[in-house]
Write a protein that holds these residues in place. Structure first.
Motif, short mmCIF file in Angstrom:
data_model
loop_
_atom_site.label_atom_id
_atom_site.label_comp_id
_atom_site.label_asym_id
_atom_site.label_seq_id
_atom_site.Cartn_x
_atom_site.Cartn_y
_atom_site.Cartn_z
N CYS A 136 0.83 -1.20 0.00
CA CYS A 136 0.00 0.00 0.00
C CYS A 136 0.87 1.25 0.00
O CYS A 136 0.63 2.20 -0.77
N VAL A 137 1.89 1.28 0.87
CA VAL A 137 2.79 2.44 0.93
C VAL A 137 3.52 2.63 -0.39
O VAL A 137 3.62 3.74 -0.92
N ASN A 138 4.04 1.53 -0.95
CA ASN A 138 4.77 1.62 -2.22
C ASN A 138 3.86 2.10 -3.35
O ASN A 138 4.30 2.85 -4.23
N SER A 139 2.60 1.67 -3.33
CA SER A 139 1.66 2.12 -4.35
C SER A 139 1.45 3.63 -4.26
O SER A 139 1.39 4.32 -5.28
N ASP A 146 6.81 13.46 -6.47
CA ASP A 146 8.23 13.65 -6.19
C ASP A 146 8.96 12.31 -6.33
O ASP A 146 8.37 11.23 -6.25
N ALA A 147 10.27 12.42 -6.55
CA ALA A 147 11.10 11.21 -6.63
C ALA A 147 11.44 10.75 -5.22
O ALA A 147 11.75 11.58 -4.35
N VAL A 148 11.39 9.44 -4.97
CA VAL A 148 11.61 8.90 -3.63
C VAL A 148 12.57 7.71 -3.70
O VAL A 148 12.40 6.82 -4.53
N PRO A 162 9.07 5.28 -9.56
CA PRO A 162 9.29 5.51 -11.00
C PRO A 162 9.91 6.86 -11.33
O PRO A 162 10.75 6.95 -12.23
N LEU A 163 9.51 7.93 -10.61
CA LEU A 163 10.08 9.24 -10.92
C LEU A 163 11.57 9.28 -10.55
O LEU A 163 12.38 9.89 -11.27
N ALA A 164 11.94 8.63 -9.46
CA ALA A 164 13.36 8.56 -9.10
C ALA A 164 14.14 7.75 -10.13
O ALA A 164 15.29 8.07 -10.45
N THR A 171 17.10 1.80 -13.38
CA THR A 171 15.85 1.07 -13.16
C THR A 171 15.81 0.50 -11.75
O THR A 171 16.84 0.41 -11.07
N LYS A 172 14.62 0.12 -11.31
CA LYS A 172 14.48 -0.49 -10.00
C LYS A 172 15.37 -1.72 -9.87
O LYS A 172 16.03 -1.92 -8.84
#
Length: 268
Positions: A136-139, A146-148, A162-164, A171-172
């Motif tokens: 839920c938090v990641n969603s 903002d980038a996180v 994704p923005l980060a 990539t992740k």
């Protein structure tokens, strides 16, 4: 047949071997046995048990209750006490470590098996709840503006949104597990390297901005001016266990500032 690994912490070898036989008969594996609290803690990283059966009176400098407390504080592994001690003082100390069960010796196999199955079931449900919370938090973080990037206390990346990914160019898959300084590469004026934001969080707590003219150098060497916010991540004991870095592209703001400055000069 089950695949769970159970560590036995018992200072009487004959008792430990008897318990081991029972566990293997139930279908569990016993990767290790320890006779002291110190060894029990040391073996966790090596064997990664799913559950620990812990006697209270052990060899060494710490007893089973102290060992269980350290395991609770540093590992997410359920502990069931197996002990001959049922006095009120011992029970109160044991309760503080939040065990998943407390079995008095002598015990029969059915009682042992039932307590193990209940503890493993409760642990699985806790993991599911934790997974749902993290999902839920990641969603939410995936969709904010903002980038996180979040890290553990050593600065290893645990999450990147994704923005980060877009701003850093990583990539992740590439970023997870890497040191943040290998992905989030920032400099300031005169190409001077900016302080590691994780160190700043650990030293000062939350911060708003690092240095003037902080610039991100992306994977493809694109230079992006940034504003940065850092915040600690804490556990239930309010101990810092990681950090969250939030950053955003301020290219447009910089362009406006330059335009405004140019206008002032020409006007004068």
């Amino acid at each position: 047949m089950t695949n769970e690994k159970i560590m036995i912490v018992e200072d009487e070898k004959i008792v430990a071997l008897d318990i081991k036989d029972s566990l293997e008969h139930f279908g569990y594996s016993v990767p290790c046995m320890a006779d002291s609290g110190e060894d029990a803690i040391k073996f966790i990283d090596q064997y990664r048990p799913d559950l620990i059966l812990m006697d209270i009176v052990l060899k060494g400098k710490i007893d089973g209750i102290e060992a269980a407390k350290e395991i609770r504080d540093n590992y997410n592994i359920p502990v069931i006490y197996l002990t001959a001690y049922s006095d009120e003082k011992t029970l109160q100390r044991a309760k503080l470590t939040e065990p998943f069960g407390h079995i008095l010796k002598p015990f029969d196999e059915r009682e042992l098996r039932t307590n193990i199955e209940i503890a493993l079931y409760k642990q699985e449900k806790e993991k599911e709840k934790q997974f749902d919370r993290e999902k839920c938090v990641n969603s939410l973080l995936d969709n904010i503006g903002d980038a996180v990037i979040s890290t553990d206390i050593n600065g290893n990346i645990k999450y990147i949104n994704p923005l980060a990914e877009a701003l850093t160019g990583y990539t992740k898959k590439e970023a997870l597990g890497c040191r943040i300084t290998n992905v989030f590469k920032i400099v300031c004026e005169e190409e001077r390297v900016v302080e590691d934001p994780i160190r700043k969080v650990l030293r000062e707590g939350a911060f708003f901005g690092l240095e003037d003219n902080t610039t991100l150098i992306s994977k493809n060497n694109t230079r992006i001016p940034l504003d940065i916010i850092g915040s600690p991540v804490t556990n239930k004991k309010n101990e810092i266990i990681g950090a969250v870095i939030i950053f955003y592209d301020i290219t447009d703001r910089k362009e406006i500032e330059r335009s405004f400055h140019s206008y002032d000069i020409s006007y004068c």
